[in-house]
Design a protein around this motif. Structure first.
Motif, PDB file in Angstrom:
ATOM      1  N   ARG A 189      -5.412   2.816  -7.959  1.00 10.23           N
ATOM      2  CA  ARG A 189      -5.584   3.977  -7.837  1.00 10.23           C
ATOM      3  C   ARG A 189      -7.204   4.294  -7.944  1.00 10.23           C
ATOM      4  O   ARG A 189      -7.639   5.010  -7.146  1.00 10.23           O
ATOM      5  N   ARG A 213      -6.173   2.398   5.055  1.00 13.61           N
ATOM      6  CA  ARG A 213      -5.470   1.298   4.769  1.00 13.61           C
ATOM      7  C   ARG A 213      -6.509  -0.025   4.640  1.00 13.61           C
ATOM      8  O   ARG A 213      -6.306  -0.646   3.845  1.00 13.61           O
ATOM      9  N   PHE A 264      -8.081   3.865  -4.181  1.00 17.71           N
ATOM     10  CA  PHE A 264      -7.514   5.041  -3.533  1.00 17.71           C
ATOM     11  C   PHE A 264      -8.471   6.011  -3.502  1.00 17.71           C
ATOM     12  O   PHE A 264      -8.940   6.827  -2.669  1.00 17.71           O
ATOM     13  N   SER A 271      -3.934  14.528  -5.135  1.00 17.25           N
ATOM     14  CA  SER A 271      -4.552  13.383  -4.431  1.00 17.25           C
ATOM     15  C   SER A 271      -5.849  13.977  -3.807  1.00 17.25           C
ATOM     16  O   SER A 271      -6.586  13.079  -3.346  1.00 17.25           O
ATOM     17  N   LEU A 288       1.072   4.006  -2.755  1.00 13.01           N
ATOM     18  CA  LEU A 288       0.812   5.554  -2.400  1.00 13.01           C
ATOM     19  C   LEU A 288       2.000   6.452  -2.989  1.00 13.01           C
ATOM     20  O   LEU A 288       1.782   7.527  -3.445  1.00 13.01           O
ATOM     21  N   ARG A 340      -7.590   9.989   2.205  1.00  9.30           N
ATOM     22  CA  ARG A 340      -6.616  10.115   1.409  1.00  9.30           C
ATOM     23  C   ARG A 340      -5.490  10.967   1.693  1.00  9.30           C
ATOM     24  O   ARG A 340      -4.356  10.814   1.520  1.00  9.30           O
ATOM     25  N   ILE A 342       0.943  -1.039  -0.257  1.00  7.63           N
ATOM     26  CA  ILE A 342      -0.085  -0.117  -0.015  1.00  7.63           C
ATOM     27  C   ILE A 342       0.662   1.253   0.115  1.00  7.63           C
ATOM     28  O   ILE A 342       0.808   2.133  -0.750  1.00  7.63           O
ATOM     29  N   LEU A 358      -8.427   0.172   1.708  1.00  8.78           N
ATOM     30  CA  LEU A 358      -7.811  -0.142   0.567  1.00  8.78           C
ATOM     31  C   LEU A 358      -7.666  -1.832   0.487  1.00  8.78           C
ATOM     32  O   LEU A 358      -7.974  -2.144  -0.650  1.00  8.78           O
TER      33      LEU A 358
END
Lengths: 49, 185
Positions: free
Chosen positions: B105, B151, B108, B23, A19, B116, A15, B154
């Motif tokens: 992506r 996390r 995210f 982002s 990022l 984010r 992860i 995700l």
């Protein structure tokens, strides 16, 4: 047995790697002309003060 | 005065400001507008910046405040008009178990703004938890829990193991995880 699941540390590392990739993708781009021009204008105004 | 001119330092920080803007906005054009607004605001407020303090956190805070204030204005105008949130994830992770970048992506971009920004600040731009908390004007614990939730989300979106992989210790995260899980042995 099915495919072994990655452990927590591996997942976190993946992860974070991704990022960083997302971040670097933009951070490594050259500054767009429009923005450079804006800064140049601002600096010129500053020196005229 | 031995400190560098913050105006010169600002230029060196532009690439990371752009990456942070991207982002948040998830769209290049909006990100560039946001950075321009941030530069203009910073420039007219440099007299309020205390030389020797953290310029990076100061600039990121301006950018972030600008973003959230714009978002409040726009929230009624736009509703996922750009398709950011509608993109689909593949059904399974890549064969080798690595996260496919495209899927990552998409995943995210489905996180909340707060998740984010916390993940990008600490996970990618090298902010300490304290620096991120200062930038986001919140407690260090809040940053930590946003990162943990981000996390976990995700991993969930990427179909990674939630049992082993997401062994959470943070109570707030645990609450979120268990709320989404009704029947787990």
């Amino acid at each position: 047995m099915a495919t072994p699941q990655p452990d927590k540390e591996t997942v976190q590392k993946q992860i974070d790697d991704n990022l960083r990739k997302i971040f670097d993708e933009t951070a490594n781009q050259p500054i767009p002309d429009q923005l450079s021009q804006l800064l140049q204008q601002l600096r010129e105004q500053e020196t005229r003060k | 005065m031995s400190h560098p001119d913050p105006r010169e330092e600002l230029i060196a920080l532009l690439p990371s400001l752009r990456a942070f803007a991207m982002s948040l906005t998830r769209q290049p054009a909006a990100a560039d507008d946001l950075v321009q607004d941030t530069v203009l605001k910073a420039w007219s407020n440099f007299d309020k910046f205390q030389v020797g303090t953290n310029l990076r956190a100061w600039l990121f805070t301006i950018l972030r405040n600008t973003y959230y204030s714009d978002r409040r204005k726009k929230v009624r105008e736009v509703e996922d008009g750009d398709g950011v949130l509608t993109a689909q994830l593949s059904e399974k992770p890549a064969h080798d178990g690595r996260l496919a970048m495209r899927d990552f992506r998409v995943a995210f971009n489905q996180l909340t703004d707060e998740q984010r920004e916390a993940l990008i600040l600490v996970g990618a731009s090298g902010f300490s938890y304290e620096e991120a908390a200062e930038t986001c004007n919140c407690a260090v614990g809040t940053i930590k829990s946003r990162i943990n939730r981000g996390r976990a989300r995700l991993a969930e979106l990427m179909h990674l193991s939630e049992n082993e992989a997401m062994e959470m210790t943070d109570p707030a995260t645990m609450a979120v995880i268990s709320a989404g899980r009704t029947a787990t042995a």
